[in-house]
Design a protein around this motif. Sequence first.
Motif, short mmCIF file in Angstrom:
data_model
loop_
_atom_site.label_atom_id
_atom_site.label_comp_id
_atom_site.label_asym_id
_atom_site.label_seq_id
_atom_site.Cartn_x
_atom_site.Cartn_y
_atom_site.Cartn_z
N ALA A 53 0.84 -1.21 0.00
CA ALA A 53 0.00 0.00 0.00
C ALA A 53 0.87 1.26 0.00
N VAL A 54 1.91 1.28 0.82
CA VAL A 54 2.67 2.54 0.92
C VAL A 54 3.63 2.74 -0.25
N THR A 55 4.08 1.66 -0.86
CA THR A 55 5.03 1.84 -1.97
C THR A 55 4.33 1.87 -3.32
N GLY A 56 3.11 1.33 -3.38
CA GLY A 56 2.42 1.24 -4.66
C GLY A 56 3.06 0.22 -5.59
N ARG A 57 3.85 -0.69 -5.03
CA ARG A 57 4.53 -1.70 -5.85
C ARG A 57 3.91 -3.08 -5.60
N PRO A 58 3.95 -3.95 -6.60
CA PRO A 58 3.21 -5.22 -6.48
C PRO A 58 3.97 -6.38 -5.82
N LYS A 59 5.31 -6.35 -5.87
CA LYS A 59 6.03 -7.60 -5.56
C LYS A 59 6.68 -7.60 -4.18
N VAL A 60 6.98 -8.83 -3.75
CA VAL A 60 7.67 -9.06 -2.48
C VAL A 60 8.88 -9.91 -2.80
N LEU A 61 9.98 -9.71 -2.09
CA LEU A 61 11.15 -10.57 -2.30
C LEU A 61 11.39 -11.41 -1.05
N VAL A 62 11.55 -12.71 -1.26
CA VAL A 62 11.86 -13.62 -0.14
C VAL A 62 13.09 -14.46 -0.51
N PHE A 63 13.57 -15.23 0.47
CA PHE A 63 14.80 -16.00 0.25
C PHE A 63 14.49 -17.48 0.14
N HIS A 64 15.20 -18.13 -0.75
CA HIS A 64 14.98 -19.56 -0.96
C HIS A 64 15.19 -20.34 0.35
N THR A 72 3.54 -13.15 -7.45
CA THR A 72 3.54 -12.14 -6.38
C THR A 72 4.95 -11.88 -5.85
N SER A 73 5.84 -12.84 -6.08
CA SER A 73 7.11 -12.81 -5.33
C SER A 73 8.32 -13.05 -6.22
N LYS A 74 9.43 -12.47 -5.78
CA LYS A 74 10.72 -12.82 -6.35
C LYS A 74 11.46 -13.60 -5.28
N VAL A 75 12.34 -14.49 -5.71
CA VAL A 75 13.04 -15.29 -4.72
C VAL A 75 14.51 -15.42 -5.12
N VAL A 76 15.38 -15.17 -4.18
CA VAL A 76 16.82 -15.30 -4.44
C VAL A 76 17.46 -16.07 -3.28
N GLU A 77 18.71 -16.45 -3.48
CA GLU A 77 19.44 -17.13 -2.41
C GLU A 77 19.89 -16.13 -1.35
N TRP A 78 19.80 -16.51 -0.10
CA TRP A 78 20.35 -15.75 1.01
C TRP A 78 21.85 -15.59 0.80
N ASN A 79 22.40 -14.46 1.16
CA ASN A 79 23.83 -14.17 1.07
C ASN A 79 24.33 -13.89 -0.35
N LEU A 130 16.04 -6.37 -7.29
CA LEU A 130 15.47 -5.09 -6.83
C LEU A 130 15.52 -4.02 -7.92
N ARG A 131 16.46 -4.17 -8.84
CA ARG A 131 16.73 -3.10 -9.83
C ARG A 131 15.49 -2.64 -10.61
N PRO A 132 14.59 -3.52 -11.06
CA PRO A 132 13.44 -3.03 -11.83
C PRO A 132 12.50 -2.11 -11.04
N GLY A 133 12.66 -2.06 -9.71
CA GLY A 133 11.86 -1.09 -8.94
C GLY A 133 10.42 -1.52 -8.71
N ASP A 134 10.14 -2.82 -8.80
CA ASP A 134 8.77 -3.28 -8.59
C ASP A 134 8.59 -4.03 -7.27
N VAL A 135 9.62 -4.03 -6.41
CA VAL A 135 9.53 -4.80 -5.16
C VAL A 135 9.15 -3.87 -4.00
N ALA A 136 8.00 -4.14 -3.41
CA ALA A 136 7.54 -3.33 -2.29
C ALA A 136 8.39 -3.58 -1.05
N ALA A 137 8.68 -4.87 -0.79
CA ALA A 137 9.40 -5.19 0.44
C ALA A 137 10.20 -6.46 0.30
N VAL A 138 11.32 -6.48 1.01
CA VAL A 138 12.06 -7.73 1.24
C VAL A 138 11.60 -8.24 2.60
N LEU A 139 11.17 -9.49 2.64
CA LEU A 139 10.80 -10.11 3.92
C LEU A 139 11.89 -11.12 4.27
#
Length: 453
Positions: free
Chosen positions: A152-163, A198-205, A214-223
């Motif tokens: 809601a606050v960022t107006g962006r659709p995606k979330v990033l989490v870790f594998h 809804t989500s992007k996923v990458v390896e921790w570290n 993150l570069r495309p600017g569509d990620v609201a939050a990293v959880l």
Amino acid sequence: MNPTATIDRSRIKALMEREHRLFAQRNPKSYELYQRAKNSLLAGVPMHWMTRWPGGFPIFVAEARGATFRDVDGNEYIDFCLGDTGAMTGHSPEAALPGIVAQLHKGITTMLPSENAFWVAEELQRRFGLRYWQFALSATDANRFSLRLARAVTGRPKVLVFHGCYHGTVDEAYAWLVDGKPASRPGNIGPQVDPTLTSKVVEWNDIEALEEALRPGDVAAVLAEPVMTNVGIVQPLPGYHQALRELTRKYDTLLIIDETHTLSAGPGGYTRAHGLQPDILTVGKPLGSGIPSAAYGFSEEVGQRAQASINPTTADTGGIGGTLAANALSLAAMRATLEHVLTEEAYARMIPLAERFEAGAMGVMERYRLPWHVTRVGCRVEYLFRPNPARNGSEALAGQDPDLDPFIHLFMLNRGLLLTPFHNMALISPETTQAQVDRHTEVFEEAVHNLLN
Ligand SMILES: Cc1ncc(COP(=O)(O)O)c(C=O)c1O
């Protein structure tokens, strides 16, 4: 250098058969209750994952107190699982009971605030350094509501989490890497939407992969958990948290730190212990000594933006809430827990005991030349049957041992010790004693001795 010991896999199989027989002998009443429960409970258990305990059927608990419990067959246990952190306070902690019981007599839920609400918020402010707080009844909900607000606050659709992550039954966090590509996590039951949408996923570290995502600017939050704890413990490499914070700021993505398990690191979680600066922080499980309770906090700026994004006339149906959330009992339980149980003094006892647990298990590994290791976050310890600590979810998953993991659990259970299921994790509560920790070392050595001889 001494060669490392190897374990004969056929031996584990034979030992497992023996342990299953022993388990059945020790638990006839639990078995009987389990058979009866199948008439009314799906799979014979009140929560389906209880079928995953080793032994073939779950033991039924008669009573739990402090760091121990007794089952319906009269077996006594030292509890290192502690309700997978829900009872990190110890079971029914004496110091919290007066506050909880008093509230039971004064109204359990009213949908109005009580004074305990701001006592708890001020204490959370003091501990974690975040300005504004809201409450929920589970860490899952605290995460879900935080993600909604982040979008809601960022107006962006995606979330990033870790594998390899787990943040509760949060749909967005069911994105994993399968063969290196984002996909639905194995076993995801009836997803309403493909989590890769809804989500992007990458390896921790992996700093590069993080920046690319993150570069495309569509990620609201990293959880993120500040240390992964649900795929085995996976520590951040030096500099990773700094990079995570710098990159999330660079791309205007909010950083949500989930402290539900890493509250083991200290009274202000890993965040305070390591000076992290999340935009949003979530925490649940032991916050109310086991009375359903969770909280999520915002930085000054994100709090203001979150408030501005909520329409007051539709706030009750906006997708964040729960009739019983922030109920009077839950708030009284959080106050009692923070004021009297999970105190600075308690951690000053718990963490050295966890260090003792770690040293005990490591000593056994060294004596028997086993290529295994132990890792720890404050009062949470885990041993893994691989030589080096995993650096990401893939390495941690590859290091799981489908033979040894259940064997150790069952061996411990048959000798009166409960580890956290699905991995080899132990938690120390304020009521855990040195003798209980030493008993673990003794039984661990006995298990190793059985495996090697
Ligand atoms: C890091 C983390 N966050 C959130 C949760 C969800 O907690 P709950 O199941 O109490 O909602 C879990 C559960 O294991 C967890 O490990």
